[in-house]
Motif scaffolding. Structure first.
Motif, PDB file in Angstrom:
ATOM      1  N   HIS A  81       0.862  -1.187   0.000  1.00 38.15           N
ATOM      2  CA  HIS A  81       0.000   0.000   0.000  1.00 38.15           C
ATOM      3  C   HIS A  81       0.888   1.223   0.000  1.00 38.15           C
ATOM      4  O   HIS A  81       2.022   1.165   0.459  1.00 38.15           O
ATOM      5  N   ASP A  82       0.378   2.324  -0.533  1.00 37.72           N
ATOM      6  CA  ASP A  82       1.141   3.558  -0.438  1.00 37.72           C
ATOM      7  C   ASP A  82       0.209   4.740  -0.194  1.00 37.72           C
ATOM      8  O   ASP A  82      -0.022   5.128   0.933  1.00 37.72           O
ATOM      9  N   CYS A  83      -0.402   5.286  -1.256  1.00 37.73           N
ATOM     10  CA  CYS A  83      -1.122   6.558  -1.090  1.00 37.73           C
ATOM     11  C   CYS A  83      -2.432   6.417  -0.313  1.00 37.73           C
ATOM     12  O   CYS A  83      -2.848   7.320   0.376  1.00 37.73           O
ATOM     13  N   ARG A  84      -3.079   5.303  -0.423  1.00 40.78           N
ATOM     14  CA  ARG A  84      -4.390   5.062   0.189  1.00 40.78           C
ATOM     15  C   ARG A  84      -5.420   6.108  -0.234  1.00 40.78           C
ATOM     16  O   ARG A  84      -6.316   6.468   0.522  1.00 40.78           O
ATOM     17  N   GLU A  85      -5.242   6.703  -1.399  1.00 39.81           N
ATOM     18  CA  GLU A  85      -6.269   7.605  -1.928  1.00 39.81           C
ATOM     19  C   GLU A  85      -6.576   7.296  -3.394  1.00 39.81           C
ATOM     20  O   GLU A  85      -7.040   8.154  -4.122  1.00 39.81           O
ATOM     21  N   GLY A  86      -6.296   6.073  -3.802  1.00 36.74           N
ATOM     22  CA  GLY A  86      -6.766   5.610  -5.105  1.00 36.74           C
ATOM     23  C   GLY A  86      -5.978   6.053  -6.315  1.00 36.74           C
ATOM     24  O   GLY A  86      -6.459   5.921  -7.435  1.00 36.74           O
ATOM     25  N   ILE A  87      -4.744   6.588  -6.127  1.00 35.27           N
ATOM     26  CA  ILE A  87      -4.017   7.036  -7.319  1.00 35.27           C
ATOM     27  C   ILE A  87      -2.705   6.304  -7.576  1.00 35.27           C
ATOM     28  O   ILE A  87      -2.153   6.424  -8.652  1.00 35.27           O
ATOM     29  N   CYS A  88      -2.188   5.550  -6.593  1.00 36.16           N
ATOM     30  CA  CYS A  88      -0.856   4.973  -6.831  1.00 36.16           C
ATOM     31  C   CYS A  88      -0.909   3.554  -7.382  1.00 36.16           C
ATOM     32  O   CYS A  88       0.004   3.116  -8.068  1.00 36.16           O
ATOM     33  N   VAL A 140     -12.397   0.971  -8.944  1.00 35.43           N
ATOM     34  CA  VAL A 140     -12.091   1.404  -7.570  1.00 35.43           C
ATOM     35  C   VAL A 140     -10.968   0.520  -7.024  1.00 35.43           C
ATOM     36  O   VAL A 140     -11.067  -0.703  -7.068  1.00 35.43           O
ATOM     37  N   THR A 141      -9.891   1.144  -6.536  1.00 35.60           N
ATOM     38  CA  THR A 141      -8.777   0.367  -5.990  1.00 35.60           C
ATOM     39  C   THR A 141      -9.135  -0.167  -4.597  1.00 35.60           C
ATOM     40  O   THR A 141     -10.063   0.330  -3.952  1.00 35.60           O
ATOM     41  N   THR A 142      -8.364  -1.141  -4.135  1.00 33.30           N
ATOM     42  CA  THR A 142      -8.645  -1.786  -2.845  1.00 33.30           C
ATOM     43  C   THR A 142      -8.698  -0.767  -1.700  1.00 33.30           C
ATOM     44  O   THR A 142      -9.536  -0.871  -0.807  1.00 33.30           O
ATOM     45  N   CYS A 143      -7.811   0.237  -1.739  1.00 27.13           N
ATOM     46  CA  CYS A 143      -7.775   1.203  -0.636  1.00 27.13           C
ATOM     47  C   CYS A 143      -9.039   2.064  -0.592  1.00 27.13           C
ATOM     48  O   CYS A 143      -9.369   2.637   0.451  1.00 27.13           O
ATOM     49  N   GLN A 144      -9.742   2.162  -1.719  1.00 30.48           N
ATOM     50  CA  GLN A 144     -10.964   2.963  -1.766  1.00 30.48           C
ATOM     51  C   GLN A 144     -12.226   2.096  -1.646  1.00 30.48           C
ATOM     52  O   GLN A 144     -13.348   2.571  -1.788  1.00 30.48           O
ATOM     53  N   LEU A 145     -11.991   0.809  -1.388  1.00 23.41           N
ATOM     54  CA  LEU A 145     -13.107  -0.117  -1.161  1.00 23.41           C
ATOM     55  C   LEU A 145     -13.393  -0.115   0.335  1.00 23.41           C
ATOM     56  O   LEU A 145     -12.471  -0.253   1.138  1.00 23.41           O
TER      57      LEU A 145
END
Lengths: 196, 229
Positions: A56-63, A81-86
């Protein structure tokens, strides 16, 4: 809500992996999928057990780093939708969720859910860019780009390089290579055109 | 996007808005060629302090990464490499290399031998809470001194240095708001007579720093209090 997780555990790329079952209690529906894993890992560390490794890195759906294969789909049930935005509200109390790493020979497992995506870097290094001195940039408005090309260019620019396409489709890797080469050819051609 | 994150439709319910730490301002000191005080070590983008002064806004942080990478470093690093290219491979038996390696190994061993019971997340949260509450957007001398003492007891010293820097700056400037320095209307009160400088902190020993002042000179504009009114 209470969740049962079946998570792929694998010590390194050479050893065989297996599914491990974990119960996660008191999950808030506002937690992201990764935050739910944070809670699990904190508990495992406190119990002296091996936490689940994940990227994980940005946790805001852009990396695009959060590569998890959730219930048979890369990044889980939602579209684009990326996992961090789920968020956990996408699941129900009592659900069993199966979590695997990106599944592709091109992405060897480093540990558990973390995979080595440097094959993407090798594609880019092989011809996804070109350095040409073209002098001062021309006014962008004076270079007409056909709408179809512009749309294709935008699609390429919108890619965050997460690798979900490769994880989902075994054949996509071949397409990815071909696609990046055609982009490189396009850049080279337009660079030469401008020079002349 | 808001609905995706919160599960609430902003067309029907008011949006909940609150401040959050997105990244930090400032960074490693670099010269105009983007080289740090270590010869040959360059710092680009958000890692350096150079372009944005007391403020670094979201999109400008990204632009600094692009500008440094596309427009600065390709033209400056060559000056260093052109003479370095004749340097042969440096042996790892060199006494400086051995000393540096030992120093790092000892530090790591010391950390591992503690056999701690707390997770990385635990320290991250605790230190984060101290920084958020005492060195956040609005800060004051009393809380900053508390933060420095708390960090000295348990944590990494970078946070301590950020608090020290905030403490010595007796003015409000850009994104840094010292509660003691505000106008009657609650706006930031600058003190350009005493603080028109960028603070470059130099490590002089373990948890010891010296402040170097880099004067800020403006030839074409007059610095003034920012006003949205």
């Amino acid at each position: 809500m209470n969740i049962t997780l079946k998570v792929w555990k694998q010590r390194n790329k050479d050893e065989r992996g297996r599914f491990e079952t974990y119960q996660v209690q008191d999950v808030s529906e506002d937690m992201s999928f990764l935050e739910m894993f944070d809670v699990l890992n904190e508990r495992l560390i406190n119990e002296g057990k091996d936490p689940v490794a994940f990227d994980h890195d940005c946790r805001e759906g852009i990396c695009g780093a959060c590569s998890m294969y959730i219930n048979g789909r890369p990044h889980g049930p939602l579209q684009g939708v990326t996992t961090c935005q789920l968020h956990m509200r996408s699941f129900k109390d009592g659900d069993t969720i199966v979590v695997e790493p990106w599944r592709s020979a091109a992405f060897p497992v480093i540990k558990d859910l973390a995979v080595d995506r440097s094959s993407f870097d090798r594609i880019m290094a092989a011809g996804g860019f070109v350095s040409v001195n073209t002098g001062n940039a021309q006014d962008a408005n004076s270079i007409l780009i056909p709408k179809d090309d512009a749309d294709k260019a935008f699609e390429a620019a919108a890619c965050i390089g997460c690798g979900a396409c490769v994880a989902a489709c075994k054949k996509f890797f071949c397409y990815a290579i071909r696609f990046s080469k055609s982009i490189a050819a396009f850049i080279v051609a337009s660079g030469k055109g401008r020079k002349a | 996007m808001y609905k995706q994150i919160t599960g609430v439709d902003p067309y029907h319910s008011p949006m909940m808005i609150y401040p959050a730490v997105h990244y930090t301002m400032g960074g490693l000191w670099v010269d105009y060629n983007l080289m740090t005080t270590v010869p040959g070590l360059y710092a680009l983008g958000e890692a350096n302090f150079s372009d944005h002064g007391a403020n670094r806004l979201g999109a400008s942080a990204l632009m600094q990464g692009l500008a440094d990478g596309y427009f600065v470093i390709p033209y400056t690093i060559g000056a260093y490499l052109s003479s370095e290219i004749r340097t042969k491979a440096i042996s790892t038996d060199h006494e400086e290399f051995v000393a540096a390696e030992n120093r790092v190994r000892e530090t790591l061993q010391k950390l591992m031998q503690i056999k701690g019971t707390k997770s990385v997340d635990h320290f991250h949260r605790q230190l984060g809470k101290i920084m958020w509450e005492k060195c956040g957007m609005a800060r004051n001398a009393v809380a900053l001194k508390e933060a420095i003492a708390e960090i000295q007891e348990h944590f990494l010293e970078l946070g301590e240095l950020m608090c020290m820097d905030a403490l010595q700056r007796n003015e409000s400037c850009g994104g840094h708001f010292r509660e003691e320095h505000q106008t009657e209307e609650g706006e930031a009160m600058r003190d350009d007579d005493n603080f028109a400088f960028a603070a470059a902190w130099e490590l002089t020993g373990d948890s010891q720093w010296k402040m170097n002042k880099e004067e800020l000179k403006f030839e074409n504009i007059k610095i003034a209090q920012r006003s949205y009114k």
